[in-house]
Design an enzyme around this catalytic site. Structure first.
Site, PDB file in Angstrom:
ATOM      1  N   HIS A 291      56.555  43.287  23.741  1.00 31.82           N
ATOM      2  CA  HIS A 291      56.832  43.755  22.381  1.00 31.82           C
ATOM      3  C   HIS A 291      58.040  44.689  22.376  1.00 31.82           C
ATOM      4  O   HIS A 291      58.264  45.433  23.331  1.00 31.82           O
ATOM      5  CB  HIS A 291      55.617  44.502  21.819  1.00 31.82           C
ATOM      6  CG  HIS A 291      54.331  43.739  21.933  1.00 31.82           C
ATOM      7  ND1 HIS A 291      53.550  43.764  23.076  1.00 31.82           N
ATOM      8  CD2 HIS A 291      53.701  42.926  21.057  1.00 31.82           C
ATOM      9  CE1 HIS A 291      52.492  42.986  22.896  1.00 31.82           C
ATOM     10  NE2 HIS A 291      52.553  42.470  21.681  1.00 31.82           N
TER      11      HIS A 291
ATOM     12  N   ASP B  42      55.180  47.987  30.669  1.00 27.87           N
ATOM     13  CA  ASP B  42      53.957  47.635  29.962  1.00 27.87           C
ATOM     14  C   ASP B  42      53.394  46.398  30.652  1.00 27.87           C
ATOM     15  O   ASP B  42      54.097  45.388  30.784  1.00 27.87           O
ATOM     16  CB  ASP B  42      54.278  47.343  28.494  1.00 27.87           C
ATOM     17  CG  ASP B  42      53.046  47.090  27.640  1.00 27.87           C
ATOM     18  OD1 ASP B  42      52.103  46.439  28.133  1.00 27.87           O
ATOM     19  OD2 ASP B  42      53.040  47.516  26.467  1.00 27.87           O
TER      20      ASP B  42
ATOM     21  N   ASP C 162      58.306  44.589  28.589  1.00 26.44           N
ATOM     22  CA  ASP C 162      57.256  44.552  27.577  1.00 26.44           C
ATOM     23  C   ASP C 162      57.279  43.200  26.869  1.00 26.44           C
ATOM     24  O   ASP C 162      58.334  42.564  26.764  1.00 26.44           O
ATOM     25  CB  ASP C 162      57.516  45.673  26.556  1.00 26.44           C
ATOM     26  CG  ASP C 162      56.284  46.133  25.802  1.00 26.44           C
ATOM     27  OD1 ASP C 162      55.434  45.277  25.472  1.00 26.44           O
ATOM     28  OD2 ASP C 162      56.176  47.341  25.510  1.00 26.44           O
TER      29      ASP C 162
ATOM     30  N   HIS D   8      51.487  52.927  19.299  1.00 29.52           N
ATOM     31  CA  HIS D   8      51.989  52.285  20.520  1.00 29.52           C
ATOM     32  C   HIS D   8      52.972  51.154  20.201  1.00 29.52           C
ATOM     33  O   HIS D   8      53.608  50.630  21.106  1.00 29.52           O
ATOM     34  CB  HIS D   8      50.843  51.806  21.427  1.00 29.52           C
ATOM     35  CG  HIS D   8      50.169  50.530  21.017  1.00 29.52           C
ATOM     36  ND1 HIS D   8      49.445  49.775  21.908  1.00 29.52           N
ATOM     37  CD2 HIS D   8      50.081  49.882  19.834  1.00 29.52           C
ATOM     38  CE1 HIS D   8      48.945  48.700  21.286  1.00 29.52           C
ATOM     39  NE2 HIS D   8      49.317  48.764  20.028  1.00 29.52           N
TER      40      HIS D   8
ATOM     41  N   ASP E  85      58.355  47.258  20.323  1.00 27.40           N
ATOM     42  CA  ASP E  85      57.871  48.618  20.052  1.00 27.40           C
ATOM     43  C   ASP E  85      58.892  49.432  19.252  1.00 27.40           C
ATOM     44  O   ASP E  85      59.154  50.598  19.537  1.00 27.40           O
ATOM     45  CB  ASP E  85      57.505  49.339  21.358  1.00 27.40           C
ATOM     46  CG  ASP E  85      56.271  48.741  22.014  1.00 27.40           C
ATOM     47  OD1 ASP E  85      55.536  48.016  21.328  1.00 27.40           O
ATOM     48  OD2 ASP E  85      56.049  48.996  23.208  1.00 27.40           O
TER      49      ASP E  85
ATOM     50  N   ASP F 111      51.586  44.134  29.708  1.00 24.31           N
ATOM     51  CA  ASP F 111      51.622  42.887  28.937  1.00 24.31           C
ATOM     52  C   ASP F 111      52.985  42.199  28.996  1.00 24.31           C
ATOM     53  O   ASP F 111      53.163  41.098  28.454  1.00 24.31           O
ATOM     54  CB  ASP F 111      51.144  43.087  27.498  1.00 24.31           C
ATOM     55  CG  ASP F 111      52.133  43.827  26.585  1.00 24.31           C
ATOM     56  OD1 ASP F 111      53.335  43.873  26.880  1.00 24.31           O
ATOM     57  OD2 ASP F 111      51.675  44.353  25.550  1.00 24.31           O
TER      58      ASP F 111
ATOM     59  N   GLU G 106      49.386  50.423  29.409  1.00 25.49           N
ATOM     60  CA  GLU G 106      48.608  49.408  28.687  1.00 25.49           C
ATOM     61  C   GLU G 106      47.671  48.578  29.564  1.00 25.49           C
ATOM     62  O   GLU G 106      47.206  47.516  29.145  1.00 25.49           O
ATOM     63  CB  GLU G 106      49.531  48.479  27.880  1.00 25.49           C
ATOM     64  CG  GLU G 106      50.341  49.167  26.801  1.00 25.49           C
ATOM     65  CD  GLU G 106      49.523  49.563  25.567  1.00 25.49           C
ATOM     66  OE1 GLU G 106      48.349  49.166  25.477  1.00 25.49           O
ATOM     67  OE2 GLU G 106      50.077  50.285  24.717  1.00 25.49           O
TER      68      GLU G 106
ATOM     69  N   HIS H 150      51.123  52.723  25.302  1.00 29.94           N
ATOM     70  CA  HIS H 150      52.565  52.865  25.460  1.00 29.94           C
ATOM     71  C   HIS H 150      53.179  53.903  24.529  1.00 29.94           C
ATOM     72  O   HIS H 150      54.359  54.226  24.657  1.00 29.94           O
ATOM     73  CB  HIS H 150      53.256  51.509  25.279  1.00 29.94           C
ATOM     74  CG  HIS H 150      54.432  51.308  26.172  1.00 29.94           C
ATOM     75  ND1 HIS H 150      55.005  50.085  26.417  1.00 29.94           N
ATOM     76  CD2 HIS H 150      55.173  52.186  26.898  1.00 29.94           C
ATOM     77  CE1 HIS H 150      56.026  50.210  27.244  1.00 29.94           C
ATOM     78  NE2 HIS H 150      56.149  51.479  27.547  1.00 29.94           N
TER      79      HIS H 150
END
Length: 305
Positions: free
Chosen positions: A127, A228, A125, A142, A129, A230, A273, A98
């Site tokens: 996260h 992403d 996402d 990332h 980030d 995830d 990802e 990412h």
């Protein structure tokens, strides 16, 4: 008019802490991304894969891991995405980790500045980030792309699009967040980033979340989705290196994508990802392609406007 779409592979894991997402672009192709989009009426060009430096697999230096390699890859991504936008095409960046969102979104922001358009970024996402070299627990870039795009990071990444910052935090809506580092929590709060975390989605539902996330979009707004994989619950999408339990279900994710499609404003997309080395018979890539299909208008029934 058919939608003109370009696929851009970016096969690298230089910004990540685990190997394998460099195989993500090919896994999405194996899952029939291009034929699926073509069945939805898109004219698709697969531009192949970008080339960049290999992953040296070194320890972080001054809080950044593989900074020069990350910069090189993001320059390639920036140029490729900007070229497609200038040609009136919708770029889909196939990652890759990412950190490449820095190149992609800085190119979109540059295009929007030149066209006099507003920009909205949906960051799907697990996260936030939003780390920096001072607060990162790992040095993996990332975990830093949103912070870099908002002007907090090393100069070669922050200045990539020719304007600092590339975007304002107020242009971003983060959805599905459920893993934020301690220092990152404070920084997200200080910067006023709008985050719809999983508690918010649990309490208010995905429909209400998305209504707020895409509110005020108009014909002069370019919508960029940075997806992403995830973002999804690992029961749905095991093929990622940074799984976090408790993410959106398959149906919640489908509703998210369908509501974005209903807005009619999608202008560019990252799919990031995906790690086939951790997947089960390409299941995660197939789920990602199903969600991308919904993002491009696939629905069970014809909907009234």
């Amino acid at each position: 008019m058919p939608r003109l779409v370009s696929l851009i592979g970016a096969p690298t894991d230089v910004g990540a802490g685990a190997r394998g997402v460099s195989m993500g672009p090919e896994a999405l192709r194996v899952a029939n991304l291009q034929p699926v989009l073509e069945r939805l009426g898109c004219q698709v060009l697969d531009r192949g894969n970008l080339n960049g430096p290999p992953n040296p697999w070194q320890a972080p230096v001054d809080g950044y891991r593989h900074l020069s390699e990350v910069v090189a890859w993001n320059r390639e991504v920036h140029a490729a995405v900007y070229h497609e936008l200038q040609g009136g095409r919708l770029p889909i960046l196939l990652g890759g980790d990412h950190c490449l969102g820095i190149g992609s979104i800085s190119a979109v922001a540059r295009h929007c500045r030149e066209q006099g358009k507003k920009l909205r970024v949906l960051w799907l996402d697990a996260h936030a980030d939003f780390n920096t070299s001072l607060i990162t627990p790992s040095g993996n870039i990332h975990g830093m792309p949103v912070a870099c795009l908002c002007g907090h990071g090393p100069a070669p990444l922050v200045e990539l699009g020719g304007h600092v910052p590339a975007i304002q935090p107020s242009w971003v809506r983060q959805i599905g967040i459920r893993s934020v580092d301690e220092g990152e929590k404070r920084f997200v709060h200080e910067m006023g980033l709008e985050v719809f975390d999983m508690r918010y989605i649990d309490e208010m539902g995905m429909r209400h979340t998305m209504e707020l996330a895409i509110a005020m979009l108009d014909a002069h707004t370019h919508l960029h989705v940075s997806f992403d994989v995830d973002f999804l619950d690992p029961d749905v999408a095991p093929g990622v290196g940074t799984t976090v339990r408790g993410g959106p279900t398959y149906r919640e994710a489908q509703l998210c994508m369908e509501m974005i499609a209903d807005s009619g404003r999608l202008g560019s997309l990252d799919v990031m990802e995906l790690n086939p080395a951790l997947d089960v018979r390409n299941q995660t890539a197939e789920v990602a392609v199903e969600l991308i299909a919904s993002l491009f208008g696939k629905s069970t029934l014809m909907r009234r406007g």
